[in-house]
Design a protein around this motif. Structure first.
Motif, short mmCIF file in Angstrom:
data_model
loop_
_atom_site.label_atom_id
_atom_site.label_comp_id
_atom_site.label_asym_id
_atom_site.label_seq_id
_atom_site.Cartn_x
_atom_site.Cartn_y
_atom_site.Cartn_z
N VAL A 192 0.60 -0.99 0.22
CA VAL A 192 0.03 0.02 -0.03
C VAL A 192 0.88 1.30 0.06
N VAL A 193 2.06 1.31 0.58
CA VAL A 193 2.83 2.53 0.77
C VAL A 193 3.28 2.79 -0.44
N PRO A 194 3.77 2.10 -1.54
CA PRO A 194 4.08 2.66 -2.78
C PRO A 194 2.79 3.32 -3.43
N GLY A 195 1.70 2.82 -3.45
CA GLY A 195 0.66 3.65 -3.98
C GLY A 195 0.31 5.08 -3.59
N LEU A 196 0.70 4.98 -2.12
CA LEU A 196 0.36 6.30 -1.38
C LEU A 196 1.73 7.33 -1.76
N GLY A 197 2.79 6.65 -1.96
CA GLY A 197 3.85 7.54 -2.47
C GLY A 197 3.81 8.28 -3.65
N SER A 198 3.34 7.46 -4.51
CA SER A 198 3.06 7.80 -6.03
C SER A 198 1.86 8.99 -5.89
N VAL A 199 0.74 8.75 -5.27
CA VAL A 199 -0.12 9.84 -5.20
C VAL A 199 0.45 10.95 -4.68
N GLY A 200 1.28 10.96 -3.53
CA GLY A 200 1.92 12.22 -3.02
C GLY A 200 2.97 12.82 -4.15
N THR A 201 3.90 11.97 -4.78
CA THR A 201 4.67 12.45 -5.82
C THR A 201 3.85 13.16 -6.89
N ILE A 202 2.72 12.57 -7.40
CA ILE A 202 2.06 13.24 -8.44
C ILE A 202 1.38 14.25 -8.04
N ARG A 203 1.03 14.42 -6.77
CA ARG A 203 0.62 15.78 -6.40
C ARG A 203 1.70 16.88 -6.38
N PHE A 204 2.72 16.48 -5.82
CA PHE A 204 3.88 17.64 -5.87
C PHE A 204 4.25 17.82 -7.10
N ILE A 205 4.23 16.72 -8.43
CA ILE A 205 4.50 17.27 -9.60
C ILE A 205 3.30 18.42 -10.19
N VAL A 206 1.98 18.19 -9.82
CA VAL A 206 1.18 19.10 -10.28
C VAL A 206 1.07 20.46 -9.60
N GLU A 207 1.60 20.38 -8.30
CA GLU A 207 1.91 21.63 -7.60
C GLU A 207 2.96 22.27 -8.28
N ASP A 208 4.01 21.68 -8.42
CA ASP A 208 5.33 22.36 -9.10
C ASP A 208 4.68 22.94 -10.42
#
Length: 84
Positions: free
Chosen positions: A57-73
């Motif tokens: 489950v952790v990689p899925g949550l990490g991927s969601v957080g990283t995609i969120r950071f990409i969108v914010e950037d």
């Protein structure tokens, strides 16, 4: 390359987390020498299953957080038609 750190974060979240935690628990269950005691063997299976499930489950949550950071950037750094 823009967003290099974010793309490295996605690779690490998906690839290395699974290799570091899930692979070892599944390999131990497959090749490890489990105790003869039934209750101890069942608790070992449940513990390894819980570890494999949680760190899947952790990689899925990490991927969601990283995609969120990409969108914010993208929103903060780049603007469409900014040179017109």
């Amino acid at each position: 390359m823009p967003f290099f750190v974010d793309f490295v974060s996605i690779c690490c979240a998906v690839g290395f987390t699974l290799l570091d935690f899930v692979f070892h628990t599944l390999a131990f269950l497959k090749a490890g020498k489990l105790p003869r005691n039934r209750a101890l063997r069942l608790s070992m299976h449940l513990l390894n299953f819980a570890i494999a499930t949680w760190f899947s489950v952790v990689p899925g949550l990490g991927s969601v957080g990283t995609i969120r950071f990409i969108v914010e950037d993208i929103i903060k750094t780049y603007n469409f038609f900014h040179d017109m």
